[in-house]
Design an enzyme around this catalytic site. Structure first.
Site, mmCIF file in Angstrom:
data_model
loop_
_atom_site.group_PDB
_atom_site.id
_atom_site.type_symbol
_atom_site.label_atom_id
_atom_site.label_comp_id
_atom_site.label_asym_id
_atom_site.label_seq_id
_atom_site.Cartn_x
_atom_site.Cartn_y
_atom_site.Cartn_z
ATOM 1 C CE LYS A 118 -4.132 -2.001 2.119
ATOM 2 N NZ LYS A 118 -5.102 -1.948 3.236
ATOM 3 C CE LYS A 201 -9.136 -10.266 -2.276
ATOM 4 N NZ LYS A 201 -8.617 -9.929 -0.939
ATOM 5 C CE LYS A 204 -13.974 -3.035 -1.451
ATOM 6 N NZ LYS A 204 -14.465 -2.931 -0.075
#
Length: 342
Positions: A118, A201, A204
């Site tokens: 991240k 994966k 969203k």
């Protein structure tokens, strides 16, 4: 206290970051709904404090927290059977997190791959919260003495850290106070992949909305996305082993199996040899049957956010009734002076 004395208890949380997907449903919400009927106390949390480790627009965060709660309920989680609340309403989480900040070692935290993913090349600009949130995650779990946590493959490392913290605390103070929480990883689609790329994966945050099925999608949209999902030109194999080098085919079969409560082997027995022109309509019909009612119910629930807030407030009271005594016992073990309870 010995480990055998811990009351079986399930805890899990999801960040309210908007746009619940089929991956959230199959990897978490469906399993939560199933587990609450197994006689084990279940605690489910909207982890809004985790969400603010990166910038959130305030109104969007409030909406996402309520929408996530609606998603839990629409997916079958009963607020009377399970405890459903948002993390920021239970201060024991952050109080326990500070204790665990002092137990966890810097080397442990630096090994957390999600922080590296991240923060990327801008690690020096990342928030301290993003670096330290695995200790808060451990507190989320252990402040309830949770014995089991349903996790996806990408969260196993954080649960291992939780276990390390529990072991070190117990050893440091010569107690058997915190359970060594066990991961629960099961089901054919614990990791749902993108409909456009079976090696990634379902997310969203993917720029393509066609890569995912959102729980807010209506029946027509769900069917369209299944029909247009990427596949290869070969028919489905006769056995699960034949899916090994076919990521898109494997993903669609896993989704069918999970939605239909079947094993992959059973799906292959039933569907092996079919071309995708026959399999996709069957999958689309199944997905609409299972998911369209969830979308409709979420829409209905979001018409009355006051009721959602009341459900969360009630859940937070029930959660604190468990967490507060455990936090007080923790403080007593480490030597904090506490006022006598009245």
């Amino acid at each position: 206290m010995t480990e055998a004395a811990f009351t079986p208890r399930v805890f899990s949380g999801i960040q309210p970051s908007g746009n619940l997907t089929l991956g959230n449903y199959l990897g978490a919400l469906k399993r939560f709904a199933d587990s609450q009927n197994e006689g084990i106390e279940s605690i489910f949390c909207m982890v809004d404090l985790h969400a603010i480790t990166v910038w959130q627009e305030p109104d969007a965060l409030r909406h996402a927290t309520r929408q996530l709660t609606a998603g839990f309920i629409a997916s079958g989680i009963d607020p009377q059977k399970s405890i459903l609340f948002n993390q920021s309403q239970v201060p024991e989480h952050t109080q326990m997190a500070w204790v665990f900040n002092c137990v966890a070692r810097m080397g442990w935290m630096k090994r957390m791959t999600q922080f590296k993913d991240k923060a990327g090349k801008n690690a020096e600009q990342a928030s301290l919260g993003l670096f330290g949130y695995p200790a808060l995650m451990a507190a989320d779990i252990l402040v309830y003495h949770a014995t089991h946590v349903p996790v996806g493959e990408d969260q196993k490392q954080h649960l291992e850290l939780t276990r390390d913290i529990a072991i070190k605390f117990n050893n440091d103070y010569g107690v058997d106070f915190f359970p060594i929480t066990e991961p629960v990883i099961e089901g054919a689609a614990t990791r749902v992949m993108s409909l456009r790329d079976g090696s990634k994966k379902m997310s969203k945050s993917d720029p393509s909305d066609m890569s995912r099925i959102n729980l807010t999608d209506d029946a027509d949209t769900i069917a369209k996305k299944i029909r247009k999902a990427k596949t290869d030109p070969e028919p489905l194999p006769e056995t699960a082993e034949g899916l090994e080098d076919r990521p898109e085919a494997r993903n669609l079969v896993n989704i069918f199996a999970a939605l239909n409560d079947q094993g992959v082997d059973q799906v292959m027995q039933d569907m092996g040899g079919k071309p995708f022109s026959e399999f996709k309509p069957l999958l689309a019909e199944l997905a609409v049957e299972k998911l369209a009612p969830i979308s409709s119910e979420m829409g209905r629930l979001m018409q009355d956010v006051g009721e959602i807030d009341r459900i969360l407030a009630n859940g937070s009271e029930r959660a604190r009734a468990i967490a507060h005594p455990i936090l007080r016992q923790t403080y007593d073990i480490i030597g904090m002076v506490q006022p006598a309870q009245t």
